[in-house]
Design a protein around this motif. Structure first.
Motif, PDB file in Angstrom:
ATOM      1  N   GLY A 176      -8.174   5.675  16.984  1.00  0.00           N
ATOM      2  CA  GLY A 176      -9.110   5.989  15.917  1.00  0.00           C
ATOM      3  C   GLY A 176      -8.933   7.428  15.478  1.00  0.00           C
ATOM      4  O   GLY A 176      -8.221   7.726  14.532  1.00  0.00           O
ATOM      5  N   GLY A 203      -9.135   7.744   6.849  1.00  0.00           N
ATOM      6  CA  GLY A 203      -9.140   7.006   8.100  1.00  0.00           C
ATOM      7  C   GLY A 203     -10.010   5.780   8.132  1.00  0.00           C
ATOM      8  O   GLY A 203     -10.242   5.213   9.201  1.00  0.00           O
ATOM      9  N   GLN A 204     -10.480   5.315   6.966  1.00  0.00           N
ATOM     10  CA  GLN A 204     -11.317   4.123   6.995  1.00  0.00           C
ATOM     11  C   GLN A 204     -11.138   3.309   5.724  1.00  0.00           C
ATOM     12  O   GLN A 204     -10.724   3.809   4.673  1.00  0.00           O
ATOM     13  CB  GLN A 204     -12.786   4.497   7.168  1.00  0.00           C
ATOM     14  N   GLY A 230      -7.772   7.450  11.689  1.00  0.00           N
ATOM     15  CA  GLY A 230      -7.313   6.105  11.993  1.00  0.00           C
ATOM     16  C   GLY A 230      -5.821   6.113  12.213  1.00  0.00           C
ATOM     17  O   GLY A 230      -5.245   7.106  12.654  1.00  0.00           O
ATOM     18  N   THR A 280      -5.729   0.790  10.926  1.00  0.00           N
ATOM     19  CA  THR A 280      -6.859   0.789  11.851  1.00  0.00           C
ATOM     20  C   THR A 280      -7.948   1.707  11.309  1.00  0.00           C
ATOM     21  O   THR A 280      -7.674   2.848  10.941  1.00  0.00           O
ATOM     22  CB  THR A 280      -6.432   1.270  13.252  1.00  0.00           C
ATOM     23  N   ASP A 281      -9.162   1.192  11.283  1.00  0.00           N
ATOM     24  CA  ASP A 281     -10.317   1.953  10.810  1.00  0.00           C
ATOM     25  C   ASP A 281     -10.874   2.786  11.972  1.00  0.00           C
ATOM     26  O   ASP A 281     -11.202   2.250  13.031  1.00  0.00           O
ATOM     27  CB  ASP A 281     -11.378   0.972  10.307  1.00  0.00           C
ATOM     28  N   ARG A 282     -10.988   4.098  11.749  1.00  0.00           N
ATOM     29  CA  ARG A 282     -11.428   5.004  12.812  1.00  0.00           C
ATOM     30  C   ARG A 282     -12.851   4.708  13.291  1.00  0.00           C
ATOM     31  O   ARG A 282     -13.231   5.099  14.394  1.00  0.00           O
ATOM     32  CB  ARG A 282     -11.353   6.454  12.321  1.00  0.00           C
ATOM     33  N   ARG A 283     -13.653   4.006  12.490  1.00  0.00           N
ATOM     34  CA  ARG A 283     -15.042   3.747  12.861  1.00  0.00           C
ATOM     35  C   ARG A 283     -15.172   2.715  13.983  1.00  0.00           C
ATOM     36  O   ARG A 283     -16.198   2.663  14.650  1.00  0.00           O
ATOM     37  CB  ARG A 283     -15.829   3.266  11.629  1.00  0.00           C
ATOM     38  N   HIS A 284     -14.142   1.919  14.185  1.00  0.00           N
ATOM     39  CA  HIS A 284     -14.211   0.909  15.238  1.00  0.00           C
ATOM     40  C   HIS A 284     -13.603   1.388  16.547  1.00  0.00           C
ATOM     41  O   HIS A 284     -14.071   1.023  17.630  1.00  0.00           O
ATOM     42  CB  HIS A 284     -13.495  -0.373  14.792  1.00  0.00           C
ATOM     43  N   TYR A 310      -8.119   2.433   1.319  1.00  0.00           N
ATOM     44  CA  TYR A 310      -8.157   3.127   2.609  1.00  0.00           C
ATOM     45  C   TYR A 310      -8.003   4.613   2.358  1.00  0.00           C
ATOM     46  O   TYR A 310      -7.083   5.039   1.660  1.00  0.00           O
ATOM     47  CB  TYR A 310      -7.014   2.622   3.496  1.00  0.00           C
ATOM     48  N   GLU A 342     -12.087   1.199   2.394  1.00  0.00           N
ATOM     49  CA  GLU A 342     -13.061   1.341   1.314  1.00  0.00           C
ATOM     50  C   GLU A 342     -13.032   0.047   0.493  1.00  0.00           C
ATOM     51  O   GLU A 342     -12.517  -0.006  -0.616  1.00  0.00           O
ATOM     52  CB  GLU A 342     -12.725   2.561   0.446  1.00  0.00           C
TER      53      GLU A 342
END
Length: 404
Positions: free
Chosen positions: A331, A400-401, A335, A310-314, A397, A403
């Motif tokens: 998040g 937490g996101q 993440g 899970t991407d922390r930005r969402h 990744y 790449e």
């Protein structure tokens, strides 16, 4: 706590007009099987009204609250015979599956510990009895004729378990589901498009395996052939994860999970798993280890069926919520990673899953375990390095996101 009707109605709109039918919303004439306990009454009614407003039909399964004092399931486990605990009303459940286009579950626990003190083996026997129902659902889903989704209804017991007030608990739900947005359905479609973009980039990389490293893991997960990445697509609300079904035979190494697991009414904490040649060879926990081992002892529950990031930005989820639906989508700073032991999701196959035989699934390394699919979660910092099919490596990744 009484949730304002405006938010209840928006929640219902998200579930009926977005989440059902794989993020496309239900169509007029569709039949929805709506499942909830009595504590969810206000949301249950809002969802039912929304189904009718959208031109749909409704079958309801509305049950008494599960508490230690009143749970029928607890009474059965304490006093019923083995035959009663393992009872499965096959004609009834087959009829439900045949009559239903979509299933909508309201996840809620009036008493998180309502099965406290019941032997894990006894609970597993009752849960295993539902395996034929899950198989019926899976077959209809793979034929493209059934969708399902989940949403959360917060209770005092769940909030207490998470160390939050009920108001703070609901605030996480409201924020995570975009219920204060003017048009939360449109917002969900925007977020889903962003997640789909990442998923498509992962598919284009043609990943052979992943190497996860960090302070509490050193794990290799083989993705294998005939796989694609998926996102929630309405199946869970909220859902920000991107996941696939790995080739279980290529899981090697160890991982420690910093989030507790709730399984069979029990809290299992401090979980550490070690894999060799795809099998769990060591499973320990600092709390309720017996329940963990009981779960893994079931046929094929000692193999990985899902790998997810899970991407922390969402995700707007920032607090532990004591329920997998939210904790696997947290998040926060880093993440999260989760691995499910047990059954693989066959819709990660890039072709038509209804044309694949059981022997072919096995040959591709898709784990078959209809009794168990249990997500175990970690939110600690980790780096994920992909080895591509051409032999090159790439960090996909970090911090937490994604790449990609």
């Amino acid at each position: 706590m009484q949730l304002p009707q405006e938010l209840l109605d928006k929640y219902a709109q998200v579930m009926v007009r977005y989440a059902l039918n794989h993020g496309k919303g239900m169509a007029p004439g569709d039949t929805v099987f709506l499942v909830g306990q009595e504590i969810t009454r206000d949301l249950f009614l809002a969802l039912g009204r929304e189904v009718y407003a959208a031109g749909g039909n409704l079958i309801t399964h509305y049950s008494p609250n599960n508490t230690q004092a009143d749970s029928l399931a607890r009474f059965l486990l304490q006093h019923g015979s083995d035959g009663q605990v393992g009872f499965f009303a096959e004609p009834y459940w087959r009829g439900i599956v045949e009559a239903t286009d979509h299933i909508l579950f309201i996840v809620s626990e009036p008493d998180v510990h309502y099965l406290e003190g019941i032997p894990a083996a006894r609970i597993s026997k009752m849960m295993s009895a539902r395996a034929p129902y899950m198989k019926m659902r899976e077959e209809k889903e793979h034929a493209g004729k059934l969708s399902w989704t989940l949403c959360l209804y917060g209770t005092e017991s769940m909030a207490k378990e998470a160390g939050l007030s009920l108001e703070a608990y609901w605030e996480q739900i409201i924020e995570a589901c975009y219920l204060r947005e003017e048009d939360p359905v449109a917002r969900w479609r925007q977020v889903q498009a962003e997640i789909e973009s990442i998923k498509d980039k992962l598919d284009a990389l043609e990943i052979e395996s992943l190497h996860l490293t960090g302070a509490d893991l050193d794990l290799i997960v083989r993705i294998g052939d005939n796989r694609k990445w998926l996102s929630g697509g309405g199946k869970n609300i909220p859902s920000f994860e991107i996941f696939t079904s790995p080739d279980w035979r290529g899981t090697q190494g160890w991982i420690r999970f910093n989030q507790p697991l709730y399984y069979s009414g029990k809290r299992i904490a401090g979980i550490e798993l070690r894999f060799e040649n795809g099998l769990v060879v060591s499973a320990t926990a600092t709390e309720n280890e017996e329940a963990l081992k009981e779960m893994i002892a079931q046929e094929n529950a000692d193999k990985a069926g899902e790998f997810s990031l899970t991407d922390r930005r969402h995700s707007r989820i920032t607090r532990f919520m004591a329920t997998t639906l939210y904790d696997e989508n947290m998040g926060g700073a880093f993440g999260n990673t989760h691995i499910a032991l047990g059954n693989a999701y066959k819709d990660t196959f890039p072709g038509d899953p209804s044309t694949v035989s059981e022997e072919q699934w096995a040959a591709m390394g898709y784990n078959a375990c209809p009794k168990v699919h249990t997500d175990i979660i970690s939110t600690s910092d980790r780096t994920v390095t992909a080895t591509l099919k051409d032999g090159t490596q790439r960090v996909i990744y970090k911090d937490g996101q994604f790449e990609v």
